[in-house]
Design a protein around this motif. Structure first.
Motif, PDB file in Angstrom:
ATOM      1  N   UNK A 180       0.874  -1.271  -0.144  1.00 30.81           N
ATOM      2  CA  UNK A 180       0.150   0.048   0.167  1.00 30.81           C
ATOM      3  C   UNK A 180       0.751   1.424  -0.017  1.00 30.81           C
ATOM      4  N   UNK A 181       2.036   1.191   0.789  1.00 32.40           N
ATOM      5  CA  UNK A 181       2.767   2.473   0.806  1.00 32.40           C
ATOM      6  C   UNK A 181       3.323   2.756  -0.662  1.00 32.40           C
ATOM      7  N   UNK A 182       3.672   1.436  -1.441  1.00 35.81           N
ATOM      8  CA  UNK A 182       4.263   1.663  -2.661  1.00 35.81           C
ATOM      9  C   UNK A 182       2.961   2.398  -3.714  1.00 35.81           C
ATOM     10  N   UNK A 183       1.828   1.756  -3.598  1.00 38.62           N
ATOM     11  CA  UNK A 183       0.695   2.312  -4.227  1.00 38.62           C
ATOM     12  C   UNK A 183       0.434   3.663  -3.885  1.00 38.62           C
ATOM     13  N   UNK A 184       0.488   3.926  -2.883  1.00 40.56           N
ATOM     14  CA  UNK A 184       0.065   5.536  -2.278  1.00 40.56           C
ATOM     15  C   UNK A 184       1.140   6.382  -2.661  1.00 40.56           C
ATOM     16  N   UNK A 185       2.475   5.988  -2.878  1.00 44.24           N
ATOM     17  CA  UNK A 185       3.551   6.829  -3.288  1.00 44.24           C
ATOM     18  C   UNK A 185       3.725   8.196  -2.649  1.00 44.24           C
ATOM     19  N   UNK A 186       3.533   8.053  -1.290  1.00 44.94           N
ATOM     20  CA  UNK A 186       3.663   9.399  -0.428  1.00 44.94           C
ATOM     21  C   UNK A 186       2.479  10.018   0.018  1.00 44.94           C
ATOM     22  N   UNK A 187       1.286   9.476  -0.534  1.00 44.30           N
ATOM     23  CA  UNK A 187      -0.103   9.963  -0.316  1.00 44.30           C
ATOM     24  C   UNK A 187      -0.437   9.754   1.151  1.00 44.30           C
ATOM     25  N   UNK A 188      -0.988  10.632   1.933  1.00 39.22           N
ATOM     26  CA  UNK A 188      -1.305  10.430   3.454  1.00 39.22           C
ATOM     27  C   UNK A 188      -2.412   9.075   3.226  1.00 39.22           C
ATOM     28  N   UNK A 189      -2.165   8.117   3.906  1.00 42.64           N
ATOM     29  CA  UNK A 189      -3.241   7.015   3.969  1.00 42.64           C
ATOM     30  C   UNK A 189      -4.584   7.648   4.516  1.00 42.64           C
TER      31      UNK A 189
END
Length: 109
Positions: free
Chosen positions: A51-60
């Protein structure tokens, strides 16, 4: 985060709704990507990394899960919770609700 199959997300096929595509800005993660070969959720650390890879720095905390009708998005929501990245939100109406209003933008590809 859109939990539908990639072909539906890209708008190549739409078996249920009158419009194909996805909500602009959505990311695609099919709900089945959360499961290992045994049909159980992957380990928390693996889910977190994916999920961190998918979000690429976006705030979860800004994630809103959706799919076609709100059902298959729930495994993504739960997976992010398992990964320690929750709570997140669910757009229960999902694509079916979004595309029912022709004034809303649609992305394909």
């Amino acid at each position: 985060v859109d939990a539908r199959a990639p072909a539906r997300f890209r708008g190549e096929v739409e078996p249920l709704d009158p419009v194909a595509g996805h909500i602009p800005g959505a990311l695609n993660r099919p709900f089945s990507d959360n499961l290992g070969p045994d049909g159980r959720f992957k380990p928390a650390a693996q889910l977190r990394a994916e999920f961190e890879s998918l979000l690429a720095g976006r705030d979860p905390a800004t994630v809103v899960h959706q799919c076609g009708s709100g059902v298959s998005a729930t495994p993504n929501l739960l997976a992010m919770q398992i990964a320690g990245l929750g709570p997140t939100a669910l757009f229960a109406g999902s694509w079916s609700e979004w595309c029912s209003d022709s004034s809303r933008p649609v992305e394909r590809g």
